[in-house]
Scaffold this motif. Structure first.
Motif, mmCIF file in Angstrom:
data_model
loop_
_atom_site.group_PDB
_atom_site.id
_atom_site.type_symbol
_atom_site.label_atom_id
_atom_site.label_comp_id
_atom_site.label_asym_id
_atom_site.label_seq_id
_atom_site.Cartn_x
_atom_site.Cartn_y
_atom_site.Cartn_z
ATOM 1 N N ALA A 118 -11.069 32.131 45.307
ATOM 2 C CA ALA A 118 -11.327 31.319 44.123
ATOM 3 C C ALA A 118 -11.034 32.152 42.881
ATOM 4 O O ALA A 118 -11.061 33.387 42.918
ATOM 5 C CB ALA A 118 -12.769 30.832 44.096
ATOM 6 N N VAL A 119 -10.738 31.455 41.781
ATOM 7 C CA VAL A 119 -10.514 32.106 40.483
ATOM 8 C C VAL A 119 -11.521 31.538 39.491
ATOM 9 O O VAL A 119 -11.582 30.326 39.281
ATOM 10 C CB VAL A 119 -9.084 31.869 39.962
ATOM 11 N N TYR A 120 -12.294 32.424 38.885
ATOM 12 C CA TYR A 120 -13.273 32.004 37.886
ATOM 13 C C TYR A 120 -12.655 32.109 36.495
ATOM 14 O O TYR A 120 -12.155 33.170 36.105
ATOM 15 C CB TYR A 120 -14.532 32.872 37.960
ATOM 16 N N ASP A 121 -12.675 31.008 35.754
ATOM 17 C CA ASP A 121 -12.163 30.988 34.388
ATOM 18 C C ASP A 121 -13.291 31.400 33.452
ATOM 19 O O ASP A 121 -14.253 30.658 33.252
ATOM 20 C CB ASP A 121 -11.663 29.589 34.034
ATOM 21 N N ILE A 122 -13.183 32.591 32.863
ATOM 22 C CA ILE A 122 -14.287 33.113 32.067
ATOM 23 C C ILE A 122 -14.408 32.431 30.710
ATOM 24 O O ILE A 122 -15.442 32.550 30.048
ATOM 25 C CB ILE A 122 -14.158 34.641 31.878
ATOM 26 N N GLU A 123 -13.371 31.694 30.298
ATOM 27 C CA GLU A 123 -13.451 30.939 29.050
ATOM 28 C C GLU A 123 -14.074 29.560 29.270
ATOM 29 O O GLU A 123 -14.926 29.106 28.500
ATOM 30 C CB GLU A 123 -12.061 30.789 28.424
ATOM 31 N N GLU A 124 -13.637 28.895 30.337
ATOM 32 C CA GLU A 124 -14.096 27.537 30.602
ATOM 33 C C GLU A 124 -15.374 27.498 31.431
ATOM 34 O O GLU A 124 -16.084 26.489 31.447
ATOM 35 C CB GLU A 124 -12.999 26.745 31.325
ATOM 36 N N GLY A 125 -15.650 28.593 32.142
ATOM 37 C CA GLY A 125 -16.805 28.581 33.032
ATOM 38 C C GLY A 125 -16.577 27.742 34.274
ATOM 39 O O GLY A 125 -17.523 27.290 34.920
ATOM 40 N N SER A 126 -15.303 27.521 34.632
ATOM 41 C CA SER A 126 -14.964 26.682 35.784
ATOM 42 C C SER A 126 -14.395 27.536 36.908
ATOM 43 O O SER A 126 -13.985 28.687 36.707
ATOM 44 C CB SER A 126 -13.947 25.608 35.387
ATOM 45 N N LEU A 127 -14.372 26.957 38.095
ATOM 46 C CA LEU A 127 -13.903 27.669 39.273
ATOM 47 C C LEU A 127 -12.748 26.908 39.907
ATOM 48 O O LEU A 127 -12.851 25.702 40.163
ATOM 49 C CB LEU A 127 -15.045 27.806 40.283
ATOM 50 N N GLU A 128 -11.644 27.591 40.134
ATOM 51 C CA GLU A 128 -10.496 27.006 40.831
ATOM 52 C C GLU A 128 -10.479 27.530 42.262
ATOM 53 O O GLU A 128 -10.336 28.720 42.493
ATOM 54 C CB GLU A 128 -9.185 27.371 40.132
ATOM 55 N N TRP A 129 -10.622 26.635 43.195
ATOM 56 C CA TRP A 129 -10.649 27.041 44.596
ATOM 57 C C TRP A 129 -9.230 27.206 45.129
ATOM 58 O O TRP A 129 -8.399 26.310 44.984
ATOM 59 C CB TRP A 129 -11.406 26.018 45.439
ATOM 60 N N ILE A 130 -8.962 28.354 45.747
ATOM 61 C CA ILE A 130 -7.665 28.610 46.369
ATOM 62 C C ILE A 130 -7.687 28.192 47.831
ATOM 63 O O ILE A 130 -6.683 27.770 48.387
ATOM 64 C CB ILE A 130 -7.289 30.100 46.240
#
Length: 216
Positions: A118-130
Motif C-alpha cells: 500500500a502507499v500512504y498519501d501524507i498530504e491527503e491522508g488516504s491509502l492506495e492499495w497495491i
C-alpha cells in the motif's frame, strides 16, 4: 524504507507478529514524497553517490527501484518517477520478505496469511492499495487458489451458462431481484414501467447509497 538484508530487524518484528501474536495480514506500506526514494531517483538521474556511507546504504537498497522507474518513465517529471519508484520499492520489499522469511512463505503457501502492499498519501491522508505481489505464487512455490480467485477479474461471460442447473439458479436470482425491486421501489409509488423505467429504478438505488445517477 526497505529491508536491507535477509536477517533480523524488520523481518524479525514481522515474524514475531505472525508467530506469537498470530497476525494474519502483513502490509508493506510506502508513502508519498519519501525522501529516501527521491534521493535514490536523483542519484540515478545524476549518476551520483551519497555524501555519507550510511545514507548511501539506505539509498543503494532503493536504487534498483529508482532505476526501473526511470527506465519505464524516462521523460516524465521527477515527481512521477518518484511515485512509480515508491510502488516498485514496495513490491521489491515484498519479494525480499518472501525470499528471506520461511514463516512468511509457509503462511502464504497455506493461504493462512496475506501479504499486501500500500502507499500512504501524507498530504491527503488516504491509502492506495497495491495488493499482493503479482508473482506471489512463484515466489512461495505453491499454487494459491484463493489468491487466484481474489486477483482474477470478474467476467460474467466466463460462467458456464449453458448448464441447465446454472441457468435455473440465475433465473431464480433474477426473479428474486425483480420481486425485491417491485416491493421496495414500485409498490405504492407512481412509477412509469415503460421505456427507461429500469434506469429510473437503478437511479433510486444509486441515490440511496450516495452514488451519482446513471444515464438513461
Amino acid at each position: 524504507n526497505t529491508i536491507e538484508g535477509g536477517y533480523g530487524g524488520l523481518l524479525g518484528s514481522a515474524e514475531y507478529a505472525i508467530a506469537v501474536l498470530k497476525s494474519k495480514l502483513v502490509v508493506v506500506t510506502g508513502h508519498t514524497m519519501c525522501g529516501a526514494v527521491t534521493a535514490a531517483v536523483k542519484a540515478v538521474l545524476a549518476n551520483e553517490s551519497m555524501p555519507t556511507e550510511n545514507l548511501g546504504i539506505v539509498v543503494n537498497n532503493i536504487r534498483a527501484a529508482a532505476e526501473k522507474a526511470i527506465e519505464q518513465l524516462p521523460s516524465a517529471p521527477i515527481v512521477e518517477q518518484v511515485k512509480l519508484a515508491t510502488k516498485i520499492n514496495i513490491l521489491e520489499t515484498m519479494q525480499k520478505i518472501m525470499k528471506h522469511s520461511k514463516i512468511m512463505r509457509d503462511g502464504l503457501a497455506s493461504e493462512e496469511l496475506m501479504l499486501v502492499g500500500a502507499v500512504y498519501d501524507i498530504e491527503e491522508g488516504s491509502l492506495e492499495w497495491i495488493g499482493p505481489h503479482p508473482e506471489q505464487e512463484s515466489l512461495v512455490g505453491a499454487t494459491l487458489h484463493l489468491h487466484r480467485w481474489r486477483e482474477a477479474p470478474y467476467d460474467p461471460k466466463a460462467m458456464p451458462s449453458s448448464s441447465p442447473k446454472v441457468r435455473a439458479v440465475l433465473d431464480r436470482l433474477r426473479q428474486g431481484n425483480s420481486r425485491w425491486l417491485q416491493k421496495v421501489f414500485v409498490e405504492n409509488q407512481e412509477v412509469d414501467m415503460g421505456e427507461g423505467s429500469i434506469t429510473k429504478i437503478a437511479n433510486r438505488i444509486r441515490r440511496a447509497f450516495g452514488f451519482a445517477n446513471m444515464n438513461a
